[in-house]
Design an enzyme around this catalytic site. Structure first.
Site, PDB file in Angstrom:
ATOM      1  N   CYS A  60     -80.226  75.013  67.121  1.00 15.65           N
ATOM      2  CA  CYS A  60     -80.683  75.402  65.790  1.00 15.65           C
ATOM      3  C   CYS A  60     -80.868  74.157  64.934  1.00 15.65           C
ATOM      4  O   CYS A  60     -80.010  73.278  64.938  1.00 15.65           O
ATOM      5  CB  CYS A  60     -79.637  76.327  65.154  1.00 15.65           C
ATOM      6  SG  CYS A  60     -80.102  76.910  63.523  1.00 15.65           S
ATOM      7  N   LEU A  61     -81.990  74.107  64.211  1.00 20.57           N
ATOM      8  CA  LEU A  61     -82.279  72.935  63.385  1.00 20.57           C
ATOM      9  C   LEU A  61     -81.236  72.724  62.288  1.00 20.57           C
ATOM     10  O   LEU A  61     -81.052  71.610  61.811  1.00 20.57           O
ATOM     11  CB  LEU A  61     -83.677  73.052  62.754  1.00 20.57           C
ATOM     12  CG  LEU A  61     -84.856  73.051  63.738  1.00 20.57           C
ATOM     13  CD1 LEU A  61     -86.164  73.282  62.989  1.00 20.57           C
ATOM     14  CD2 LEU A  61     -84.927  71.753  64.533  1.00 20.57           C
ATOM     15  N   GLY A 121     -88.936  77.445  65.944  1.00 14.83           N
ATOM     16  CA  GLY A 121     -88.809  78.516  64.966  1.00 14.83           C
ATOM     17  C   GLY A 121     -88.116  78.008  63.721  1.00 14.83           C
ATOM     18  O   GLY A 121     -87.383  77.011  63.772  1.00 14.83           O
ATOM     19  N   HIS A 128     -81.163  84.682  61.534  1.00 22.53           N
ATOM     20  CA  HIS A 128     -81.095  83.853  60.310  1.00 22.53           C
ATOM     21  C   HIS A 128     -81.337  84.681  59.049  1.00 22.53           C
ATOM     22  O   HIS A 128     -80.646  84.499  58.056  1.00 22.53           O
ATOM     23  CB  HIS A 128     -82.130  82.724  60.355  1.00 22.53           C
ATOM     24  CG  HIS A 128     -81.655  81.493  61.067  1.00 22.53           C
ATOM     25  ND1 HIS A 128     -80.553  80.781  60.680  1.00 22.53           N
ATOM     26  CD2 HIS A 128     -82.156  80.836  62.135  1.00 22.53           C
ATOM     27  CE1 HIS A 128     -80.390  79.742  61.493  1.00 22.53           C
ATOM     28  NE2 HIS A 128     -81.347  79.754  62.386  1.00 22.53           N
ATOM     29  N   GLN A 162     -83.174  78.660  56.085  1.00 25.82           N
ATOM     30  CA  GLN A 162     -82.952  77.283  56.527  1.00 25.82           C
ATOM     31  C   GLN A 162     -83.574  76.250  55.605  1.00 25.82           C
ATOM     32  O   GLN A 162     -83.300  75.056  55.714  1.00 25.82           O
ATOM     33  CB  GLN A 162     -83.505  77.081  57.943  1.00 25.82           C
ATOM     34  CG  GLN A 162     -82.746  77.865  58.992  1.00 25.82           C
ATOM     35  CD  GLN A 162     -83.291  77.580  60.363  1.00 25.82           C
ATOM     36  OE1 GLN A 162     -84.267  78.177  60.780  1.00 25.82           O
ATOM     37  NE2 GLN A 162     -82.678  76.635  61.066  1.00 25.82           N
ATOM     38  N   HIS A 171     -83.310  84.941  67.503  1.00 25.86           N
ATOM     39  CA  HIS A 171     -82.564  83.843  66.857  1.00 25.86           C
ATOM     40  C   HIS A 171     -82.973  83.715  65.387  1.00 25.86           C
ATOM     41  O   HIS A 171     -82.126  83.617  64.506  1.00 25.86           O
ATOM     42  CB  HIS A 171     -82.815  82.530  67.616  1.00 25.86           C
ATOM     43  CG  HIS A 171     -82.160  81.337  66.998  1.00 25.86           C
ATOM     44  ND1 HIS A 171     -81.079  80.687  67.548  1.00 25.86           N
ATOM     45  CD2 HIS A 171     -82.429  80.673  65.836  1.00 25.86           C
ATOM     46  CE1 HIS A 171     -80.708  79.690  66.758  1.00 25.86           C
ATOM     47  NE2 HIS A 171     -81.518  79.647  65.722  1.00 25.86           N
ATOM     48  N   GLU A 172     -84.284  83.739  65.138  1.00 24.28           N
ATOM     49  CA  GLU A 172     -84.771  83.597  63.757  1.00 24.28           C
ATOM     50  C   GLU A 172     -84.447  84.843  62.933  1.00 24.28           C
ATOM     51  O   GLU A 172     -84.114  84.744  61.753  1.00 24.28           O
ATOM     52  CB  GLU A 172     -86.279  83.323  63.740  1.00 24.28           C
ATOM     53  CG  GLU A 172     -86.707  82.035  64.440  1.00 24.28           C
ATOM     54  CD  GLU A 172     -85.918  80.811  64.025  1.00 24.28           C
ATOM     55  OE1 GLU A 172     -85.515  80.703  62.840  1.00 24.28           O
ATOM     56  OE2 GLU A 172     -85.667  79.949  64.878  1.00 24.28           O
TER      57      GLU A 172
HETATM   58 NI    NI Z   1     -81.638  78.460  63.969  1.00 24.79          NI
END
Ligand code: NI
Length: 185
Positions: free
Chosen positions: A99-100, A45, A145, A50, A141-142
């Site tokens: 998380c990226l 995701g 963000h 991000q 989760h997304e």
């Molecule tokens: Ni994340």
């Protein structure tokens, strides 16, 4: 085009993102770049904040998890624009998230397993759908963000203390990652 993923400590990650209009300039290209960026970083995701954009877009591809997650019956590949979670239900469950934007840190987050979400797809067609389990988890989760919330704020206090130094290191850019990242100045 692969875009740099902004790291923990970048202010945009803590801000609530804004809805976009259906004539948003360069939307198609942006979505294409977000897919490319997500797959390059081996993510499931990615949310617009991000990549440094304060707008309400995120995309997920949990089809990639079908083999490793036995309880996942059917993965979802979808773009979510101007999403709004209408309902979260069921008995809360723990799952280890990562998380990226926060490389090499993982931790158990408690969430509810069933969600109803309203969103527009990439053609700006409105949908209201229910998701469950891992699919709901990745969406939540997304979605966090675009609300300016990081999963690390949902970890237990002890775990949060344990990762404090690692988070400081990420902020300073002293972390090794094999995808493009941009660290806060
Ligand atoms: Ni994340």
């Amino acid at each position: 085009m692969i875009l740099p993923i902004v790291a923990f400590g970048t202010p945009v990650l803590k801000k609530k993102a804004k809805n976009i209009k259906n004539d948003h300039e360069g939307l198609k290209e942006l979505i294409g770049n977000m897919w490319e960026t997500m797959y390059n970083a081996k993510g499931v995701g990615l949310a617009a904040p991000q990549i440094g954009k304060r707008i309400r877009i995120f995309l997920i591809d949990t089809i990639q998890l079908e083999e490793e997650e036995s309880e996942l019956k059917e993965g979802v590949k979808q773009v979510f624009i101007n999403a709004e979670i209408l309902e979260e239900e069921g008995e809360s469950w723990l799952y280890e998230e990562g998380c990226l934007s926060i490389p090499h840190i993982r931790g158990d987050v408690e969430r509810l397993p069933n969600i109803t979400i309203k969103y527009f797809d990439e053609d700006f067609v409105e949908h209201t759908k229910k998701f469950e389990g891992i699919n709901a988890r990745v969406i939540q989760h997304e979605y966090d963000h675009i609300e300016g919330i990081l999963f690390t704020t949902k970890l237990k206090p002890l775990k949060r203390r344990l990762i404090k130094r690692k988070l400081e290191a990420i902020k300073k850019g002293s972390v090794k990652v094999d995808y493009r990242m941009r660290f806060p100045e």
